[in-house]
Write a protein that holds these residues in place. Structure first.
Motif, PDB file in Angstrom:
ATOM      1  N   GLU A  32       0.848  -1.208   0.000  1.00 60.16           N
ATOM      2  CA  GLU A  32       0.000   0.000   0.000  1.00 60.16           C
ATOM      3  C   GLU A  32       0.882   1.256   0.000  1.00 60.16           C
ATOM      4  OE1 GLU A  32      -2.719  -0.115   3.246  1.00 60.16           O
ATOM      5  OE2 GLU A  32      -3.511   1.899   2.878  1.00 60.16           O
ATOM      6  N   ILE A  33       1.917   1.214   0.826  1.00 64.01           N
ATOM      7  CA  ILE A  33       2.821   2.366   0.909  1.00 64.01           C
ATOM      8  C   ILE A  33       3.527   2.574  -0.424  1.00 64.01           C
ATOM      9  CG2 ILE A  33       5.039   3.112   1.883  1.00 64.01           C
ATOM     10  CD1 ILE A  33       4.123   1.868   4.544  1.00 64.01           C
ATOM     11  N   ILE A  34       4.081   1.463  -0.937  1.00 65.10           N
ATOM     12  CA  ILE A  34       4.869   1.583  -2.162  1.00 65.10           C
ATOM     13  C   ILE A  34       3.979   2.036  -3.330  1.00 65.10           C
ATOM     14  CG2 ILE A  34       6.180   0.261  -3.880  1.00 65.10           C
ATOM     15  CD1 ILE A  34       7.201  -1.448  -1.482  1.00 65.10           C
ATOM     16  N   ALA A  35       2.808   1.427  -3.436  1.00 65.29           N
ATOM     17  CA  ALA A  35       1.973   1.708  -4.603  1.00 65.29           C
ATOM     18  C   ALA A  35       1.229   3.036  -4.489  1.00 65.29           C
ATOM     19  CB  ALA A  35       0.975   0.565  -4.796  1.00 65.29           C
ATOM     20  N   ILE A  36       0.561   3.230  -3.362  1.00 62.56           N
ATOM     21  CA  ILE A  36      -0.371   4.362  -3.290  1.00 62.56           C
ATOM     22  C   ILE A  36       0.249   5.580  -2.611  1.00 62.56           C
ATOM     23  CG2 ILE A  36      -2.591   5.130  -2.362  1.00 62.56           C
ATOM     24  CD1 ILE A  36      -3.443   2.173  -2.539  1.00 62.56           C
ATOM     25  N   MET A  37       0.811   5.344  -1.442  1.00 66.72           N
ATOM     26  CA  MET A  37       1.253   6.501  -0.657  1.00 66.72           C
ATOM     27  C   MET A  37       2.515   7.137  -1.238  1.00 66.72           C
ATOM     28  SD  MET A  37       0.432   4.967   3.112  1.00 66.72           S
ATOM     29  CE  MET A  37       0.788   6.430   4.062  1.00 66.72           C
ATOM     30  N   VAL A  38       3.413   6.314  -1.761  1.00 66.51           N
ATOM     31  CA  VAL A  38       4.647   6.876  -2.314  1.00 66.51           C
ATOM     32  C   VAL A  38       4.658   6.778  -3.842  1.00 66.51           C
ATOM     33  CG1 VAL A  38       7.165   6.749  -2.316  1.00 66.51           C
ATOM     34  CG2 VAL A  38       5.918   6.307  -0.206  1.00 66.51           C
ATOM     35  N   GLY A  39       4.304   5.598  -4.354  1.00 68.62           N
ATOM     36  CA  GLY A  39       4.434   5.357  -5.791  1.00 68.62           C
ATOM     37  C   GLY A  39       3.689   6.366  -6.651  1.00 68.62           C
ATOM     38  N   ILE A  40       2.383   6.417  -6.471  1.00 67.90           N
ATOM     39  CA  ILE A  40       1.570   7.317  -7.310  1.00 67.90           C
ATOM     40  C   ILE A  40       2.012   8.769  -7.118  1.00 67.90           C
ATOM     41  CG2 ILE A  40      -0.771   8.223  -7.660  1.00 67.90           C
ATOM     42  CD1 ILE A  40      -1.843   5.427  -6.992  1.00 67.90           C
ATOM     43  N   GLN A  41       2.256   9.122  -5.847  1.00 67.80           N
ATOM     44  CA  GLN A  41       2.646  10.512  -5.553  1.00 67.80           C
ATOM     45  C   GLN A  41       3.965  10.868  -6.224  1.00 67.80           C
ATOM     46  OE1 GLN A  41       0.098  11.790  -4.310  1.00 67.80           O
ATOM     47  NE2 GLN A  41      -0.674   9.732  -3.857  1.00 67.80           N
ATOM     48  N   SER A  42       4.878   9.925  -6.211  1.00 66.29           N
ATOM     49  CA  SER A  42       6.199  10.200  -6.778  1.00 66.29           C
ATOM     50  C   SER A  42       6.126  10.362  -8.288  1.00 66.29           C
ATOM     51  CB  SER A  42       7.165   9.065  -6.425  1.00 66.29           C
ATOM     52  OG  SER A  42       7.282   8.974  -5.035  1.00 66.29           O
ATOM     53  N   VAL A  43       5.324   9.528  -8.912  1.00 68.83           N
ATOM     54  CA  VAL A  43       5.175   9.629 -10.366  1.00 68.83           C
ATOM     55  C   VAL A  43       4.582  10.991 -10.725  1.00 68.83           C
ATOM     56  CG1 VAL A  43       3.902   8.724 -12.363  1.00 68.83           C
ATOM     57  CG2 VAL A  43       4.999   7.151 -10.749  1.00 68.83           C
ATOM     58  N   VAL A  44       3.529  11.370 -10.013  1.00 61.85           N
ATOM     59  CA  VAL A  44       2.884  12.662 -10.281  1.00 61.85           C
ATOM     60  C   VAL A  44       3.880  13.802 -10.001  1.00 61.85           C
ATOM     61  CG1 VAL A  44       1.038  14.228  -9.543  1.00 61.85           C
ATOM     62  CG2 VAL A  44       0.562  11.786  -9.825  1.00 61.85           C
ATOM     63  N   ALA A  45       4.557  13.697  -8.859  1.00 58.35           N
ATOM     64  CA  ALA A  45       5.495  14.760  -8.485  1.00 58.35           C
ATOM     65  C   ALA A  45       6.638  14.854  -9.492  1.00 58.35           C
ATOM     66  CB  ALA A  45       6.051  14.484  -7.084  1.00 58.35           C
ATOM     67  N   TYR A  46       7.091  13.684  -9.954  1.00 55.49           N
ATOM     68  CA  TYR A  46       8.184  13.700 -10.942  1.00 55.49           C
ATOM     69  C   TYR A  46       7.742  14.441 -12.202  1.00 55.49           C
ATOM     70  CZ  TYR A  46      11.997  12.154 -13.924  1.00 55.49           C
ATOM     71  OH  TYR A  46      13.075  12.123 -14.771  1.00 55.49           O
ATOM     72  N   GLY A  47       6.542  14.175 -12.629  1.00 57.19           N
ATOM     73  CA  GLY A  47       6.012  14.862 -13.807  1.00 57.19           C
ATOM     74  C   GLY A  47       5.930  16.372 -13.578  1.00 57.19           C
TER      75      GLY A  47
END
Lengths: 270, 322
Positions: A135-150
């Motif tokens: 959950e942490i890897i996928a939702i809390m960090v993963g999605i946020q990081s992808v969006v933030a990277y963009g």
């Protein structure tokens, strides 16, 4: 009545007994209930909201004063927002969301119910750790990081260097995992939800103060990671030990928490 | 299963203490295969403690226990593959439906085929009359519905041993009746070990009864034996005619310890307590009939209600503890 001979019997042995079913159940609860959508939306606001503010809103509203603009590089501020504010928010969020995951089930008798089935006690704890780590890897960090990277790349005018960004993301995952392992371990060790919350939050907020009093504490705990991760992502100069020892120690502490919980769980009575 | 003697549960001096307080004093008992074993006692007598010890949810302070011949501490997960358990005040994940709950539990035992698992779940829901509520979240269930779901999840794997902790406690009379009927139906496949403080339930379905009081086993016997009463045997009979001769006759018998008589509408009802069952069986009726002035219209040995026995045993036990 069909007999049991018509079924394929579960063959798990040892610590794995019940693990697959428990993990499946934990994951189902998250993914099938659409809780993940709410979570993703919440963290999008909480983490990337700050990134957007720092990347696009503040530079637009601050007067074009030379001194101020030199201090406020939007990309650097966006990185800081992600890795400093985001990491802090995720830690608090993790503690809040998982504080009742073990102790709550112990208090209501659900743990006793589950452990009355062919389930090993380690499997009960490990299923929770694995499910919430995903959950942490996928939702809390993963999605946020992808969006933030963009967003950061957009503000940067070109793709932000990926490797240092990923090092920051890895550190953020580790920092969040530390508080997950701590909170779940406390659920095994203590007897009330308020103790879990109090100790976990106490360590988190204490960590904001203690390294200022005893500098070395920052090297052996995750407490300075929210400050270190933006530095690493921005490839700024920092002594190797100051940068990576806290990361290593955070991983070690997380493992220690899991080991302590796995040691204690078979000794508990329900 | 311990094949030598068909014993499913065996405890030897099994005990549990909390900070020096004995919740369960050394307990030794055996539960035979395919029996319905009623575990009886007042609240706090150690019933749930015993059940939790059998399931290794708590750890014994002394003694040992085996289920299917396997040690309950060292082989607990293996034992639990063949056990179904319903706790007192059973709780479930509130967001799950009854069907999902059963699917979750079935997942600990069966990896497939999916269609067979679903069929088993449907059968189980039908057994406990929850078909109409199968797809509703459990958090909206009443106490009785939760209880029935508790029984359903305990037996979804067709366990060799079903352990039920107060299975009828939260139910209305109809619900209790239904639960007892379910237990009767399940006895073909399983041994049932259930705790209760509802004496009527035990009397209706149990083969063997153990009574606990203050953590101590104070009685253990087949239900029929227990209902006969402990200690002295009581005979009840009714006569028509002058009973004075019988009174004199009985008073002279060394094994008669007490005689009570009461007269209603020319009939005399007798309660005779004896301390030698064999002598009474052989001589009592013959002696009474030998009195030429009386006609015996009814004669039999008194069958106690379990409640009487229970209260007497508990009273004696409490007295002994003082």
């Amino acid at each position: 009545m069909a007999t049991n001979s018509t079924f394929v019997i579960v063959k798990e042995q040892g610590w794995r007994m019940g693990f697959a079913n428990l993990l499946c159940n934990e994951n189902l609860e998250l993914w099938r209930s659409h809780r993940w959508i709410k979570q993703a939306g919440l963290w999008l606001l909480a983490v990337n909201g700050f990134v957007v503010i720092n990347l696009f809103v503040l530079p637009a509203i601050i007067l074009p004063d030379e001194n101020v603009s030199s201090m406020m590089d939007p990309v650097s501020e966006g990185i800081r927002a992600l890795f400093q504010i985001g990491t802090t928010a995720l830690a608090i969020g993790t503690i809040t969301m998982t504080q009742g995951k073990v102790i709550g089930e112990r208090e209501t008798g659900i743990t006793a119910w589950i452990l009355s089935k062919p389930v090993s006690r380690p499997a009960y704890f490990l299923a929770k750790i694995v499910a919430h780590s995903l959950e942490i890897i996928a939702i809390m960090v993963g999605i946020q990081s992808v969006v933030a990277y963009g967003l950061i790349s957009l503000a940067n005018g070109e793709a932000f260097p990926l490797l240092p960004f990923l090092i920051g993301v890895g550190g953020m995952i580790l920092h969040t995992f530390f508080y997950l392992a701590l909170t779940l371990m406390l659920g095994v060790l203590v007897k009330t939800r308020s103790q879990v919350l109090g100790i976990a939050m106490g360590l988190f907020f204490g960590g904001m103060l203690l390294p200022n009093l005893i500098n070395q504490l920052g090297l052996v705990t995750p407490w300075l990671l929210p400050n270190i991760l933006p530095v690493l992502a921005l490839q700024m100069q920092i002594p190797f030990v100051t940068a990576y020892l806290p990361i290593l120690m955070t991983a070690i502490w997380s493992m220690v928490f899991i080991i302590v919980a796995l040691w204690k769980l078979p000794r508990l009575e329900f | 299963m311990d094949k030598k003697n068909g014993i499913v549960i065996e405890t030897q001096g099994l005990s549990k203490s909390y900070k020096g307080v004995e919740a369960l004093k050394p307990l030794s008992l055996q539960v035979p295969k395919n029996s319905i074993f009623g575990f009886l006692g007042p609240n706090g007598s150690g019933k749930s403690t015993t059940i939790k010890l059998l399931l290794d949810l708590i750890h014994p302070s002394g003694g040992s226990a085996t289920v299917f011949g396997l040690d309950t501490v060292r082989k607990s997960p293996e034992i639990r593959t063949r056990v179904g358990y319903m706790a007192q005040d059973q709780r479930f994940y509130g967001h799950m439906t009854a069907r999902e709950t059963l699917r979750f539990v079935a997942g600990f035992f069966y990896a497939g085929p999916k269609a067979e698992i679903e069929k088993r779940i449907d059968e189980t829901l039908e057994l406990v009359d929850l078909v109409g509520k199968a797809d509703r979240p459990v958090q909206g269930f009443s106490g009785g519905e939760r209880q029935r779901l508790g029984i359903a999840q305990a037996q979804v794997n067709y366990p060799d041993l079903l352990i039920l902790d107060e299975p009828a406690a939260a139910l209305d009379p109809q619900g209790r009746h239904d639960v007892l009927m379910i237990m009767e139906r399940l006895r073909k496949h399983s041994t049932i070990f259930f705790s209760t403080h509802i004496l009527d339930d035990v009397q209706k379905v149990s083969d063997t009864v153990a009574i606990l009081n203050h953590g101590e086993l104070v009685a253990l016997a087949p239900i029929e034996e227990l209902l006969v009463g402990s200690g002295n045997v009581v005979y009840l009979f009714t006569t028509i005619g002058d009973g004075d001769g019988i009174q004199t006759l009985l008073s002279d018998m060394s094994w008669v310890t007490d005689i009570n008589r009461s007269g209603v509408n020319g009939r005399t009802q007798w309660q005779v307590i004896v301390d030698d069952e064999d002598a009474a069986e052989a001589q009592l009726l013959r002696s009474v009939q030998s009195g030429s002035e009386v006609t015996v219209t009814e004669f039999g040995r008194k069958k106690f209600e379990l409640e009487e026995i229970f209260l007497e045993i508990i009273k004696e036990s409490n007295h002994g503890n003082k």
